[in-house]
Design a protein around this motif. Structure first.
Motif, short mmCIF file in Angstrom:
data_model
loop_
_atom_site.label_atom_id
_atom_site.label_comp_id
_atom_site.label_asym_id
_atom_site.label_seq_id
_atom_site.Cartn_x
_atom_site.Cartn_y
_atom_site.Cartn_z
N ARG A 1 0.85 -1.19 0.00
CA ARG A 1 0.00 0.00 0.00
C ARG A 1 0.89 1.24 0.00
N ILE A 2 0.62 2.17 -0.93
CA ILE A 2 1.40 3.39 -1.04
C ILE A 2 0.52 4.55 -0.60
N TYR A 3 1.00 5.33 0.36
CA TYR A 3 0.19 6.43 0.87
C TYR A 3 1.10 7.56 1.35
N ARG A 4 0.49 8.73 1.54
CA ARG A 4 1.17 9.88 2.13
C ARG A 4 0.49 10.21 3.44
N SER A 5 1.20 10.90 4.32
CA SER A 5 0.61 11.31 5.59
C SER A 5 0.94 12.77 5.86
N ASP A 6 0.02 13.45 6.60
CA ASP A 6 0.26 14.85 6.92
C ASP A 6 0.88 14.98 8.31
N SER A 7 1.04 16.21 8.75
CA SER A 7 1.71 16.46 10.04
C SER A 7 0.91 15.95 11.22
N ASP A 8 -0.39 15.73 11.02
CA ASP A 8 -1.24 15.21 12.09
C ASP A 8 -1.36 13.69 12.05
N GLY A 9 -0.62 13.07 11.13
CA GLY A 9 -0.64 11.62 11.04
C GLY A 9 -1.78 11.05 10.22
N ARG A 10 -2.57 11.92 9.57
CA ARG A 10 -3.66 11.44 8.73
C ARG A 10 -3.10 10.93 7.41
N GLU A 11 -3.64 9.80 6.97
CA GLU A 11 -3.12 9.14 5.77
C GLU A 11 -4.00 9.42 4.56
N SER A 12 -3.36 9.42 3.39
CA SER A 12 -4.09 9.56 2.14
C SER A 12 -3.59 8.47 1.20
N LEU A 13 -4.47 7.52 0.89
CA LEU A 13 -4.10 6.40 0.02
C LEU A 13 -3.85 6.89 -1.40
N LEU A 14 -2.76 6.43 -2.00
CA LEU A 14 -2.46 6.75 -3.39
C LEU A 14 -2.81 5.59 -4.31
N TYR A 15 -2.25 4.42 -4.03
CA TYR A 15 -2.56 3.24 -4.84
C TYR A 15 -1.96 2.01 -4.17
#
Length: 216
Positions: A62-76
């Motif tokens: 699973r490839i994702y990014r996260s913000d400074s608050d630790g929230r994840e955003s799935l990419l693919y």
């Protein structure tokens, strides 16, 4: 996460990556290492330099990014026969990683030192074609993600998430919590739980503890 010292079989590599010619598969077998990644194990982390890039033999990443608050955003997702192009780009530019890569299930990868990337683009036509096709595939996938964020309601995004998960993994179910789904879709657990109950009433999913079975 553990590396195996057993030499990789070039024919098995070519079977997983049929676009690559046998000479390149032999080179990958020589310089790569077979790495076993248990479910939940982080393979590549944001803001860290990448020393080796993964080619997926079996399993799902699973490839994702996260913000400074630790929230994840799935990419693919990455499955058998694929490579992460965002990681490759960082490797070629000698940048720190801009994505996180974690094993969605127990996964086997070939870990290849980044120093071979540039020379393979020049030396092996099949590698160049593989990379370019991978860029096209993942770019199309990211456009779909952008369209989903811009134009779809959350219930439509949730169904699209399950459809993409099934297409990527071959599984007719999602094993995980409502919170994990919410994190992937950058929303709250309460919203996902409410939408899942609605989908269950419509006969589109079946809910059990930490599992969603797809009925579509």
């Amino acid at each position: 996460m553990s590396d195996n010292n057993v030499r990789l079989n070039p024919e098995i590599i070519q079977k997983r990556f049929p676009i690559l010619d046998l000479n390149l598969c032999e080179k990958i077998a020589d310089v790569g290492s077979w790495t076993e990644i248990p479910k939940g194990q982080m393979l590549i982390q944001e803001d860290k330099y990448i020393k080796k890039f993964p080619l997926v033999l079996d399993g799902v990443l699973r490839i994702y990014r996260s913000d400074s608050d630790g929230r994840e955003s799935l990419l693919y997702y990455l499955t058998r026969g694929e490579v992460c192009l965002m990681a490759l780009t960082c490797c070629m530019e000698h940048f720190k990683s801009n994505v996180n890569i974690v094993a969605e299930e127990d996964t086997d990868v070939i870990s290849v030192p980044v120093r071979y990337l540039d020379e393979w683009l020049v030396e092996y036509e099949s590698w160049k074609v593989f990379v370019l096709r991978s860029y096209k595939s993942h770019f199309d996938g990211l456009l779909e993600t952008i369209d989903s964020l811009a134009f779809k309601k959350m219930d439509e995004r949730l169904l699209s998430f399950f459809v993409e998960y099934q297409k990527s993994t071959g599984k007719k179910y999602f094993q995980g919590t409502h919170g994990e789904i919410a994190s992937s879709l950058t929303t709250s657990r309460e919203v996902i739980s409410r939408l899942l109950k609605a989908l269950e009433k419509e006969g589109k999913v079946n809910l059990s503890r930490n599992r969603v079975d797809f009925l579509f």
